[in-house]
Design a protein around this motif. Structure first.
Motif, PDB file in Angstrom:
ATOM      1  N   GLY A  55       0.815  -1.215   0.000  1.00  0.00           N
ATOM      2  CA  GLY A  55       0.000   0.000   0.000  1.00  0.00           C
ATOM      3  C   GLY A  55       0.841   1.253   0.000  1.00  0.00           C
ATOM      4  N   MET A  56       0.774   1.985   1.121  1.00  0.00           N
ATOM      5  CA  MET A  56       1.573   3.208   1.225  1.00  0.00           C
ATOM      6  C   MET A  56       1.951   3.457   2.675  1.00  0.00           C
ATOM      7  N   GLU A  57       3.018   4.238   2.843  1.00  0.00           N
ATOM      8  CA  GLU A  57       3.492   4.618   4.168  1.00  0.00           C
ATOM      9  C   GLU A  57       3.819   6.103   4.167  1.00  0.00           C
ATOM     10  N   ILE A  58       3.327   6.793   5.180  1.00  0.00           N
ATOM     11  CA  ILE A  58       3.597   8.218   5.349  1.00  0.00           C
ATOM     12  C   ILE A  58       4.360   8.375   6.656  1.00  0.00           C
ATOM     13  N   SER A  59       5.459   9.104   6.630  1.00  0.00           N
ATOM     14  CA  SER A  59       6.256   9.362   7.834  1.00  0.00           C
ATOM     15  C   SER A  59       6.385  10.863   8.027  1.00  0.00           C
ATOM     16  N   LEU A  60       6.158  11.311   9.255  1.00  0.00           N
ATOM     17  CA  LEU A  60       6.326  12.725   9.594  1.00  0.00           C
ATOM     18  C   LEU A  60       7.248  12.841  10.785  1.00  0.00           C
ATOM     19  N   GLU A  61       8.177  13.799  10.726  1.00  0.00           N
ATOM     20  CA  GLU A  61       9.068  14.074  11.857  1.00  0.00           C
ATOM     21  C   GLU A  61       8.375  15.058  12.781  1.00  0.00           C
ATOM     22  N   LEU A  62       8.136  14.630  14.016  1.00  0.00           N
ATOM     23  CA  LEU A  62       7.464  15.473  15.009  1.00  0.00           C
ATOM     24  C   LEU A  62       8.236  15.444  16.330  1.00  0.00           C
ATOM     25  N   PRO A  63       9.486  15.912  16.330  1.00  0.00           N
ATOM     26  CA  PRO A  63      10.293  15.847  17.553  1.00  0.00           C
ATOM     27  C   PRO A  63       9.683  16.683  18.676  1.00  0.00           C
ATOM     28  N   GLY A  64       9.717  16.126  19.866  1.00  0.00           N
ATOM     29  CA  GLY A  64       9.226  16.844  21.030  1.00  0.00           C
ATOM     30  C   GLY A  64       7.724  16.767  21.228  1.00  0.00           C
ATOM     31  N   LEU A  65       7.019  16.056  20.360  1.00  0.00           N
ATOM     32  CA  LEU A  65       5.568  15.941  20.493  1.00  0.00           C
ATOM     33  C   LEU A  65       5.189  14.545  20.962  1.00  0.00           C
ATOM     34  N   SER A  66       4.064  14.474  21.676  1.00  0.00           N
ATOM     35  CA  SER A  66       3.534  13.181  22.089  1.00  0.00           C
ATOM     36  C   SER A  66       2.306  12.863  21.246  1.00  0.00           C
ATOM     37  N   ARG A  67       1.798  11.663  21.381  1.00  0.00           N
ATOM     38  CA  ARG A  67       0.601  11.257  20.627  1.00  0.00           C
ATOM     39  C   ARG A  67      -0.570  12.182  20.914  1.00  0.00           C
ATOM     40  N   GLU A  68      -0.658  12.689  22.125  1.00  0.00           N
ATOM     41  CA  GLU A  68      -1.767  13.556  22.525  1.00  0.00           C
ATOM     42  C   GLU A  68      -1.716  14.922  21.833  1.00  0.00           C
ATOM     43  N   ASP A  69      -0.540  15.307  21.325  1.00  0.00           N
ATOM     44  CA  ASP A  69      -0.369  16.606  20.658  1.00  0.00           C
ATOM     45  C   ASP A  69      -0.744  16.569  19.181  1.00  0.00           C
ATOM     46  N   LEU A  79      -6.105  12.965   3.754  1.00  0.00           N
ATOM     47  CA  LEU A  79      -5.623  12.650   5.100  1.00  0.00           C
ATOM     48  C   LEU A  79      -4.861  13.864   5.617  1.00  0.00           C
ATOM     49  N   THR A  80      -5.224  14.327   6.813  1.00  0.00           N
ATOM     50  CA  THR A  80      -4.590  15.518   7.383  1.00  0.00           C
ATOM     51  C   THR A  80      -4.020  15.192   8.752  1.00  0.00           C
ATOM     52  N   VAL A  81      -2.774  15.588   8.972  1.00  0.00           N
ATOM     53  CA  VAL A  81      -2.114  15.474  10.273  1.00  0.00           C
ATOM     54  C   VAL A  81      -1.936  16.892  10.783  1.00  0.00           C
ATOM     55  N   SER A  82      -2.443  17.166  11.986  1.00  0.00           N
ATOM     56  CA  SER A  82      -2.335  18.517  12.540  1.00  0.00           C
ATOM     57  C   SER A  82      -2.029  18.425  14.025  1.00  0.00           C
ATOM     58  N   GLY A  83      -1.662  19.554  14.591  1.00  0.00           N
ATOM     59  CA  GLY A  83      -1.364  19.610  16.009  1.00  0.00           C
ATOM     60  C   GLY A  83      -0.724  20.926  16.373  1.00  0.00           C
ATOM     61  N   GLU A  84      -0.140  20.938  17.562  1.00  0.00           N
ATOM     62  CA  GLU A  84       0.518  22.156  18.018  1.00  0.00           C
ATOM     63  C   GLU A  84       1.722  21.794  18.873  1.00  0.00           C
ATOM     64  N   LYS A  85       2.830  22.469  18.579  1.00  0.00           N
ATOM     65  CA  LYS A  85       4.035  22.336  19.393  1.00  0.00           C
ATOM     66  C   LYS A  85       4.102  23.577  20.263  1.00  0.00           C
ATOM     67  N   LYS A  86       3.960  23.376  21.557  1.00  0.00           N
ATOM     68  CA  LYS A  86       3.908  24.500  22.486  1.00  0.00           C
ATOM     69  C   LYS A  86       5.303  24.862  22.975  1.00  0.00           C
ATOM     70  N   ALA A  87       5.520  26.153  23.158  1.00  0.00           N
ATOM     71  CA  ALA A  87       6.813  26.640  23.655  1.00  0.00           C
ATOM     72  C   ALA A  87       6.973  26.215  25.103  1.00  0.00           C
ATOM     73  N   GLU A  88       8.144  25.702  25.427  1.00  0.00           N
ATOM     74  CA  GLU A  88       8.412  25.233  26.777  1.00  0.00           C
ATOM     75  C   GLU A  88       9.441  26.091  27.497  1.00  0.00           C
ATOM     76  N   ARG A  89       9.996  27.041  26.805  1.00  0.00           N
ATOM     77  CA  ARG A  89      11.108  27.780  27.395  1.00  0.00           C
ATOM     78  C   ARG A  89      10.630  28.786  28.443  1.00  0.00           C
ATOM     79  N   GLU A  90      11.454  28.967  29.419  1.00  0.00           N
ATOM     80  CA  GLU A  90      11.176  29.895  30.497  1.00  0.00           C
ATOM     81  C   GLU A  90      12.007  31.148  30.277  1.00  0.00           C
ATOM     82  N   GLU A  91      11.370  32.296  30.326  1.00  0.00           N
ATOM     83  CA  GLU A  91      12.038  33.559  30.018  1.00  0.00           C
ATOM     84  C   GLU A  91      12.783  34.154  31.215  1.00  0.00           C
ATOM     85  N   LYS A  92      12.494  33.696  32.409  1.00  0.00           N
ATOM     86  CA  LYS A  92      13.068  34.275  33.622  1.00  0.00           C
ATOM     87  C   LYS A  92      14.592  34.125  33.640  1.00  0.00           C
TER      88      LYS A  92
END
Length: 150
Positions: A55-69, A79-92
């Motif tokens: 058939g077919m295989e689709i691979s996407l690089e999503l470093p730092g993301l979990s399945r829930e993201d 077929l659409t893959v979507s999500g959000e990578k949230k900023a984790e950095r602390e500005e202090k």
């Protein structure tokens, strides 16, 4: 030693490189104002789409993301893959000199061939790589058509 100076007519002639020099100067002016000038773009994860024997295989690089993201949806053959990578950095107590990691919403879509059975699509994620597979319909086998004599 006398170095000849260009005449006024030569100095007044517009250089063909002048527009390029102006853009290059603008680029370095923006660079001096900070890297933020270059970060106004949508996050688009790298994607590979491969046809396999089954058939077919689709691979996407999503470093730092979990399945829930990540969300995978089908609308017809799209077929659409979507999500959000949230900023984790602390500005202090930090003043960043360089920020190359991108954050924000992303969406990648691919139109599946009619030969792929949507009911067989599965997804698995490991080590920051999302793999989506789908198998061909049983009736999608290639057949040879014999040409009849007329």
């Amino acid at each position: 030693m006398n170095i000849p100076t260009p005449s006024k007519t030569a100095a007044s002639v517009r250089s063909p490189f002048q527009p390029f020099q102006r853009e290059l100067s603008r680029f370095f002016d923006e660079l001096e104002s900070g890297w933020e000038a270059f970060t106004d773009f949508r996050l688009a994860p790298s994607m590979d789409v491969a046809e396999t024997k089954e058939g077919m295989e689709i691979s996407l690089e999503l470093p730092g993301l979990s399945r829930e993201d990540v969300k995978i949806s089908m609308d017809g053959d799209l077929l659409t893959v979507s999500g959000e990578k949230k900023a984790e950095r602390e500005e202090k107590d930090r003043r960043y000199r360089l920020v190359e990691r991108s954050y924000g919403e992303f969406s990648r879509s691919v139109r599946l061939p009619r030969s792929i059975d949507p009911a067989t699509i599965t997804a698995a994620m490991a080590d920051g790589v999302l793999r989506i597979t789908g198998t061909k319909r049983p009736d999608a086998a290639t057949k040879t058509i014999e040409i009849q004599a007329s």
